[in-house]
Motif scaffolding. Structure first.
Motif, mmCIF file in Angstrom:
data_model
loop_
_atom_site.group_PDB
_atom_site.id
_atom_site.type_symbol
_atom_site.label_atom_id
_atom_site.label_comp_id
_atom_site.label_asym_id
_atom_site.label_seq_id
_atom_site.Cartn_x
_atom_site.Cartn_y
_atom_site.Cartn_z
ATOM 1 N N GLU A 87 0.942 4.141 -2.928
ATOM 2 C CA GLU A 87 0.502 5.483 -2.577
ATOM 3 C C GLU A 87 1.646 6.489 -2.602
ATOM 4 O O GLU A 87 1.464 7.654 -2.980
ATOM 5 N N ARG A 88 2.826 6.052 -2.242
ATOM 6 C CA ARG A 88 3.985 6.957 -2.264
ATOM 7 C C ARG A 88 4.255 7.446 -3.693
ATOM 8 O O ARG A 88 4.516 8.628 -3.921
ATOM 9 N N ARG A 97 -3.288 6.314 4.234
ATOM 10 C CA ARG A 97 -4.235 5.552 3.420
ATOM 11 C C ARG A 97 -4.725 6.396 2.247
ATOM 12 O O ARG A 97 -4.661 7.628 2.290
ATOM 13 N N PRO A 98 -5.215 5.761 1.175
ATOM 14 C CA PRO A 98 -5.586 6.506 -0.039
ATOM 15 C C PRO A 98 -6.506 7.693 0.205
ATOM 16 O O PRO A 98 -6.259 8.799 -0.310
ATOM 17 N N ARG A 127 0.832 -1.207 0.000
ATOM 18 C CA ARG A 127 0.000 0.000 0.000
ATOM 19 C C ARG A 127 0.861 1.251 0.000
ATOM 20 O O ARG A 127 0.616 2.186 -0.769
ATOM 21 N N ILE A 156 3.075 9.113 4.247
ATOM 22 C CA ILE A 156 2.171 8.455 3.307
ATOM 23 C C ILE A 156 1.176 7.646 4.139
ATOM 24 O O ILE A 156 1.568 6.751 4.890
ATOM 25 N N ARG A 207 2.070 7.563 -6.165
ATOM 26 C CA ARG A 207 0.959 8.417 -6.590
ATOM 27 C C ARG A 207 1.104 9.832 -6.013
ATOM 28 O O ARG A 207 0.949 10.834 -6.730
ATOM 29 N N ASN A 232 -4.600 10.424 1.865
ATOM 30 C CA ASN A 232 -3.661 11.032 0.926
ATOM 31 C C ASN A 232 -4.384 11.952 -0.057
ATOM 32 O O ASN A 232 -3.831 12.979 -0.468
ATOM 33 N N ASP A 233 -5.603 11.591 -0.442
ATOM 34 C CA ASP A 233 -6.399 12.484 -1.290
ATOM 35 C C ASP A 233 -6.640 13.815 -0.575
ATOM 36 O O ASP A 233 -6.577 14.887 -1.200
#
Length: 335
Positions: A258-259, A322-323, A254, A320, A261, A326-327
């Motif tokens: 995510e990193r 969770r998605p 994960r 970094i 992105r 991060n959004d």
């Protein structure tokens, strides 16, 4: 400890926000922990009316399996910081010099000074080229905090060999190595490795970690550690977490996705350092870092002001998470 040093050395600033109304990107801890932690903690708490068994057999065995060393080589400590202080007190005499990377974790230089030693700063990306002769200790952080780069294991082994040749202890802080597939240096002669449950298992308040050392160094560290230095709940939860290798693998995947992105989005606006860690360091350049910090805070996001690290002007660091979190970070930064 050098009592006089305490008159001149301040506390080191760290990340971490206490406001429950914000998302904390200033501390590099996993926002998730393995399932079952609460039940294990509650069960261990009921046993805390007795002293913990000071041999920590189960914890040592789990830690040894986790980093692939012998259980006897594991030295239980109340977090990696406690282990670091134990080692520095043993390895450093009054006036001894120790090589430390810069920028890197600020506690290295502070703890060396508190033990009467003299920290000698070397650029973080030149640490592998140092001559360890005439130094009592060399410190390596991999991946390095706050820059995020992983040190190649073969290069570390070559540095370890040079350190052994001149009788210098190599201390390798592997607090973030869990986020990479690279093998630990645990069990390598002349090397002391520090590991923590803080980062990958998301339990900074538990205060559980360990050192790994061999030979006479191992024996001295084990004799010198505080009795019952790891609480009964910390030992039990630590043992539980260290057995959750599937959790570690999922976290690693994960974070890596995510990193990348987040890095791509940040790179559209600022210079971003390559990273193998659960964080990214970026240079705001001509932008005012205070303005960036304030704008993010207004939108409920807290970043780490990396200007407290030496050699970093205008730099910020973000964890970094969770998605969805991060959004929120990317929206708050407008990238």
């Amino acid at each position: 400890m050098d009592a006089e040093a305490l008159d001149d050395i301040d506390r080191v600033p760290h990340g971490g926000a206490t406001d429950p109304g914000v998302v904390d990107f200033s501390a590099n801890t996993n926002p998730e922990s393995p399932s079952g932690v609460t039940a294990v903690y509650d069960s261990a708490l009921s046993a805390s009316r007795r002293y913990p068994a000071d041999d920590y057999v189960a914890f040592r065995a789990a830690a040894a399996d986790y980093v692939d060393c012998a259980p006897a080589e594991v030295i239980p400590t109340a977090g990696a910081m406690a282990g670091m202080r134990l080692l520095f007190a043993l390895a450093l005499g009054d006036g001894d010099s120790a090589i430390v990377p810069e920028p890197s974790f600020g506690e290295y230089a502070r703890e060396i000074s508190l033990q009467g030693g003299r920290p000698v700063s070397v650029a973080h990306d030149a640490i592998l080229d140092v001559d360890p002769a005439d130094h009592a200790l060399v410190v390596v952080c991999t991946p390095n905090n706050p820059t995020g780069e992983l040190v190649d294991r073969d290069d570390l082994l070559r540095l370890a060999a040079r350190c052994r040749k001149v009788g210098t202890t190599l201390f390798v802080d592997e607090a973030f190595l869990d986020f990479t597939p690279q093998r630990s240096l645990a069990g390598e002669p002349g090397v002391v490795v520090a590991r923590s449950l803080t980062k990958v298992f998301g339990l900074p308040g538990l205060r559980a970690g360990f050192l790994v050392a061999t030979g006479t160094l191992r024996d001295r560290l084990d004799r010198g550690r505080l009795p019952w230095g790891l609480s009964t709940p910390a030992a039990a939860v630590g043992t539980h977490c260290l057995r959750r290798t599937e959790f570690v693998e999922r976290t690693r995947e994960r974070v890596a996705a995510e990193r990348e992105r987040v890095r791509e989005r940040l790179a559209a606006e600022w210079e971003v350092y390559p990273s193998d860690a659960p964080f990214l360091l970026f240079d705001t350049g001509a932008d005012d870092p205070d303005a960036v910090l304030a704008a993010a805070r207004e939108r409920g996001v807290v970043l780490r002001d990396a200007r407290s690290f030496p050699r970093l002007d205008g730099h910020l660091r973000t964890a970094i998470r969770r998605p969805r979190e991060n959004d929120r970070l990317l929206d708050a930064l407008g990238v």
